[in-house]
Design an enzyme around this catalytic site. Sequence first.
Site, PDB file in Angstrom:
ATOM      1  N   SER A 153       0.930  -1.242  -0.063  1.00  0.00           N
ATOM      2  CA  SER A 153      -0.123   0.046  -0.095  1.00  0.00           C
ATOM      3  C   SER A 153       0.777   1.351  -0.139  1.00  0.00           C
ATOM      4  O   SER A 153       1.874   1.223   0.522  1.00  0.00           O
ATOM      5  CB  SER A 153      -0.943   0.127   1.170  1.00  0.00           C
ATOM      6  OG  SER A 153      -1.546   1.260   1.292  1.00  0.00           O
ATOM      7  N   TYR A 166      -2.897   0.313  10.408  1.00  0.00           N
ATOM      8  CA  TYR A 166      -2.824  -0.305   8.978  1.00  0.00           C
ATOM      9  C   TYR A 166      -1.491  -0.060   8.394  1.00  0.00           C
ATOM     10  O   TYR A 166      -0.717  -1.030   7.662  1.00  0.00           O
ATOM     11  CB  TYR A 166      -4.041   0.432   8.414  1.00  0.00           C
ATOM     12  CG  TYR A 166      -3.952  -0.132   6.925  1.00  0.00           C
ATOM     13  CD1 TYR A 166      -4.490  -1.253   6.357  1.00  0.00           C
ATOM     14  CD2 TYR A 166      -3.496   0.901   5.947  1.00  0.00           C
ATOM     15  CE1 TYR A 166      -4.521  -1.764   5.151  1.00  0.00           C
ATOM     16  CE2 TYR A 166      -3.775   0.478   4.693  1.00  0.00           C
ATOM     17  CZ  TYR A 166      -4.160  -0.877   4.151  1.00  0.00           C
ATOM     18  OH  TYR A 166      -4.511  -1.127   2.769  1.00  0.00           O
TER      19      TYR A 166
END
Length: 322
Positions: A153, A166
């Site tokens: 990501s 996250y």
Amino acid sequence: MTITRKHFLKKKVSSENKAVFITGCDSGFGHAIAKRMDSLGYHVFAACLDPKSEGAAALTEECSSRLLTLPLDVTSNESVQSAKDFVMKHLGNSVLWGVLNNAGIPLGGEIDWTPMEELEKVYEVNAAGTLRVTKAFLPLLRQSRGRLVNNTSACGEFICPGFVGYCMSKSAAIALTTGLRIEMMKWGVKAISIQPFFYKTPLTNEDTAVESIRKRWMRSDSRTRKDYGEGYMDNFVKCTRELLQRGSSRIEDVIECFEDALTAEDPLSTYMPAFFPDKVGIKLLKYIPAVLVEHYLRYNLERGFKPPTQSEIKESDKIKMN
């Protein structure tokens, strides 16, 4: 992916007798790339958390007999070993050319009021789960001199306050991919990181994300909730909605990067599919003084809203006692 790479650098490896193993195929990116690789003639092992889900059933119905679904929980050593055994049993004359670690979960909420077990869970799925699958299948990739593709990501490099748990998990996945890329060079295995920014998938559904954040907030202790105040939480939810609403619906951008990583003769080491202004912004943040970046990120997190001061909290307590 650049226009030059998309339209001019088109040399692809042959799909003949090649198989790919993809995790997280129940929905979203995993579901879409499983279909794409099947259409390109690859044998596809589409691993789903729930092999009886609508997404798994759709893959079986809509794809060729080259695609097989199987159950996989990336947090379980036994489940990963069973998946490996399934793949080896059904490879036939093919080699395992690619492994795409796509399974992942989101996590929104500030560290201070997010339960520890949820921080552990996101790390167990997004980081340890990626490592667990990678370790299991590396021997097959060494034999084929194939591809390891990890869906990390942009948040693994661009740390987003309010989503730190996250980001931590994705930073670990990027570190794994980067280090393994060098370690596997001697075997001819390419380790590739795909770093999407915000895209509209089931993982980034606005209402689902907000509901999860509010549940985490309510699970935090009453003292913490009192210190921050409900107004702070409402403002956090508002900012989260605004962030997720900026997500791109062009998931085809991400699928093209997955495809290129798995099929190009000379793939990139890192792909960052993102809305162009976001991509430029992320790049620029690396060259701006850290103090300015931190103030900018704090503003985007709080929008000027601050929790009540300790003196205000104490004064409120006195009033209630009287």
